[in-house]
Scaffold this motif. Structure first.
Motif, PDB file in Angstrom:
ATOM      1  N   MET A   1       0.836  -1.208   0.000  1.00 47.53           N
ATOM      2  CA  MET A   1       0.000   0.000   0.000  1.00 47.53           C
ATOM      3  C   MET A   1       0.872   1.260   0.000  1.00 47.53           C
ATOM      4  N   LEU A   2       1.918   1.272   0.844  1.00 50.01           N
ATOM      5  CA  LEU A   2       2.831   2.436   0.874  1.00 50.01           C
ATOM      6  C   LEU A   2       3.481   2.655  -0.476  1.00 50.01           C
ATOM      7  N   ARG A   3       3.949   1.568  -1.085  1.00 51.97           N
ATOM      8  CA  ARG A   3       4.653   1.685  -2.366  1.00 51.97           C
ATOM      9  C   ARG A   3       3.711   2.165  -3.472  1.00 51.97           C
ATOM     10  N   CYS A   4       2.441   1.840  -3.356  1.00 52.10           N
ATOM     11  CA  CYS A   4       1.461   2.327  -4.331  1.00 52.10           C
ATOM     12  C   CYS A   4       1.190   3.826  -4.139  1.00 52.10           C
ATOM     13  N   ILE A   5       1.194   4.284  -2.892  1.00 53.23           N
ATOM     14  CA  ILE A   5       0.986   5.716  -2.638  1.00 53.23           C
ATOM     15  C   ILE A   5       2.098   6.541  -3.280  1.00 53.23           C
ATOM     16  N   ASN A   6       3.309   5.963  -3.309  1.00 52.75           N
ATOM     17  CA  ASN A   6       4.451   6.661  -3.903  1.00 52.75           C
ATOM     18  C   ASN A   6       4.649   6.283  -5.371  1.00 52.75           C
ATOM     19  N   HIS A   7       3.736   5.461  -5.890  1.00 53.24           N
ATOM     20  CA  HIS A   7       3.771   4.976  -7.273  1.00 53.24           C
ATOM     21  C   HIS A   7       5.058   4.207  -7.587  1.00 53.24           C
ATOM     22  N   LEU A   8       5.654   3.609  -6.558  1.00 51.96           N
ATOM     23  CA  LEU A   8       6.738   2.652  -6.812  1.00 51.96           C
ATOM     24  C   LEU A   8       6.145   1.358  -7.372  1.00 51.96           C
ATOM     25  N   GLU A   9       4.860   1.142  -7.067  1.00 53.85           N
ATOM     26  CA  GLU A   9       4.097   0.054  -7.678  1.00 53.85           C
ATOM     27  C   GLU A   9       2.874   0.665  -8.332  1.00 53.85           C
ATOM     28  N   GLY A  10       2.553   0.214  -9.538  1.00 59.56           N
ATOM     29  CA  GLY A  10       1.296   0.642 -10.159  1.00 59.56           C
ATOM     30  C   GLY A  10       0.143  -0.151  -9.561  1.00 59.56           C
ATOM     31  N   ILE A  11      -1.073   0.321  -9.737  1.00 63.18           N
ATOM     32  CA  ILE A  11      -2.240  -0.411  -9.226  1.00 63.18           C
ATOM     33  C   ILE A  11      -3.039  -0.969 -10.400  1.00 63.18           C
ATOM     34  N   ASP A  12      -3.846  -1.993 -10.123  1.00 61.85           N
ATOM     35  CA  ASP A  12      -4.613  -2.659 -11.174  1.00 61.85           C
ATOM     36  C   ASP A  12      -6.041  -2.152 -11.276  1.00 61.85           C
ATOM     37  N   GLU A  13      -6.515  -1.561 -10.197  1.00 68.08           N
ATOM     38  CA  GLU A  13      -7.902  -1.084 -10.188  1.00 68.08           C
ATOM     39  C   GLU A  13      -8.020  -0.017  -9.112  1.00 68.08           C
ATOM     40  N   GLY A  14      -8.956   0.911  -9.302  1.00 59.79           N
ATOM     41  CA  GLY A  14      -9.165   1.959  -8.310  1.00 59.79           C
ATOM     42  C   GLY A  14      -8.356   3.206  -8.644  1.00 59.79           C
ATOM     43  N   HIS A  15      -8.334   4.131  -7.682  1.00 55.28           N
ATOM     44  CA  HIS A  15      -7.631   5.400  -7.885  1.00 55.28           C
ATOM     45  C   HIS A  15      -6.869   5.789  -6.624  1.00 55.28           C
ATOM     46  N   ILE A  16      -5.724   6.447  -6.816  1.00 52.68           N
ATOM     47  CA  ILE A  16      -4.998   7.065  -5.705  1.00 52.68           C
ATOM     48  C   ILE A  16      -4.777   8.531  -6.062  1.00 52.68           C
ATOM     49  N   THR A  17      -5.148   9.407  -5.127  1.00 53.25           N
ATOM     50  CA  THR A  17      -4.971  10.849  -5.312  1.00 53.25           C
ATOM     51  C   THR A  17      -4.075  11.367  -4.192  1.00 53.25           C
ATOM     52  N   VAL A  18      -3.012  12.083  -4.546  1.00 53.21           N
ATOM     53  CA  VAL A  18      -2.097  12.649  -3.559  1.00 53.21           C
ATOM     54  C   VAL A  18      -2.029  14.156  -3.775  1.00 53.21           C
ATOM     55  N   ASP A  19      -2.377  14.904  -2.739  1.00 56.83           N
ATOM     56  CA  ASP A  19      -2.309  16.369  -2.807  1.00 56.83           C
ATOM     57  C   ASP A  19      -3.078  16.894  -4.024  1.00 56.83           C
ATOM     58  N   GLY A  20      -4.250  16.300  -4.252  1.00 57.99           N
ATOM     59  CA  GLY A  20      -5.131  16.781  -5.322  1.00 57.99           C
ATOM     60  C   GLY A  20      -4.796  16.260  -6.705  1.00 57.99           C
ATOM     61  N   VAL A  21      -3.747  15.431  -6.845  1.00 55.80           N
ATOM     62  CA  VAL A  21      -3.335  14.945  -8.167  1.00 55.80           C
ATOM     63  C   VAL A  21      -3.556  13.438  -8.265  1.00 55.80           C
ATOM     64  N   ARG A  22      -4.276  13.006  -9.308  1.00 57.01           N
ATOM     65  CA  ARG A  22      -4.506  11.581  -9.532  1.00 57.01           C
ATOM     66  C   ARG A  22      -3.233  10.921 -10.046  1.00 57.01           C
TER      67      ARG A  22
END
Length: 247
Positions: free
Chosen positions: A50-71
């Motif tokens: 989960m941490l690595r996905c927040i930093n986009h060290l891992e891509g995700i297969d479904e869903g969305h992650i938004t950090v500081d207003g940016v998808r």
């Protein structure tokens, strides 16, 4: 960003590794500016993923992650978002041929495009911040594990991140070095840094967390402030986990 707006948003996030491992199963999470969230759970529960996905060290297969207003799925913004996130890993990832000071200087020059003088000034300031100003000219091999991890934290802080992610930052340390790293993290929490921390250190979780998240099998099972989480866990799975680690 308005205080009431979350700075990190995960919506129905799924992550697979190959065909057999479903590491994240529909994770939903909001983290607010200045909040300290500690993530706990058994090995293989998806915490580090989960941490690595927040930093986009891992891509995700479904869903969305938004950090500081940016998808994060908008590719052109990835580096912009990454520049706002400091990440500290289990292993310190310092360059052995560079001094502590130069380890902290390097990324500032490359990512923040700072001039050497400014980067050095910031590096000294952050080494002081983590309590080892006198180690500026030491090489990693001359430092203890705790000191190396504090250099890694200084390196992340020197980038002026809005968010700090810690992935089990004390798990590779000897017991007597753990406290010195946790003390730095506790001070950061008190300064109002937004932090997501994967950790087995329950004392730190009690003292620093605004909220504790318990993950198991790729899902968030339970989340509550520490006083509720430790004294009155709602789920049987959480109770079982706590009974194993809180002797």
């Amino acid at each position: 960003m308005d205080k009431k707006e979350p700075i990190i948003i995960l919506e129905n996030v799924h992550k697979h590794f190959g065909h057999n491992v479903h590491a994240l199963r529909g994770v939903n999470l909001e983290v607010y500016p200045g909040e300290v969230v500690v993530v706990i759970g058994p090995s293989g529960s998806g915490k580090s993923t989960m941490l690595r996905c927040i930093n986009h060290l891992e891509g995700i297969d479904e869903g969305h992650i938004t950090v500081d207003g940016v998808r994060l799925d908008k590719a052109k913004y990835i580096n912009k978002v990454r520049a706002e996130i400091g990440m500290v890993f289990q292993l310190f990832n310092l360059f052995p041929h560079l001094t502590a000071l130069d380890n902290v200087v390097l990324a500032q020059k490359v990512v923040r495009k700072r001039k050497r003088d400014e980067a050095q000034r910031m590096a000294r300031q952050q080494l002081k911040h983590v309590g080892i100003p006198e180690k500026a000219d030491s090489y990693p091999a001359e430092l203890s594990g705790g000191q190396q991890q504090r250099v890694a934290i200084a390196r992340a802080l020197a980038m002026n991140p809005k968010i700090m992610l810690f992935d089990e930052p004390t798990s590779a340390l000897d017991p007597e070095m753990i406290k010195e790293v946790l003390d730095v993290m506790l001070a950061l929490a008190k300064e109002g840094m937004t932090m997501v921390v994967v950790s087995h250190e329950m004392g730190f979780a009690r003292n620093a967390a605004d909220r504790i998240i318990f993950m198991d099998e790729g899902q968030i099972v339970e989340q509550n402030p520490p006083d509720v989480f430790f004294t009155n866990p709602a789920h049987e799975r959480t109770k079982r986990f706590l009974s194993q680690i809180l002797h």
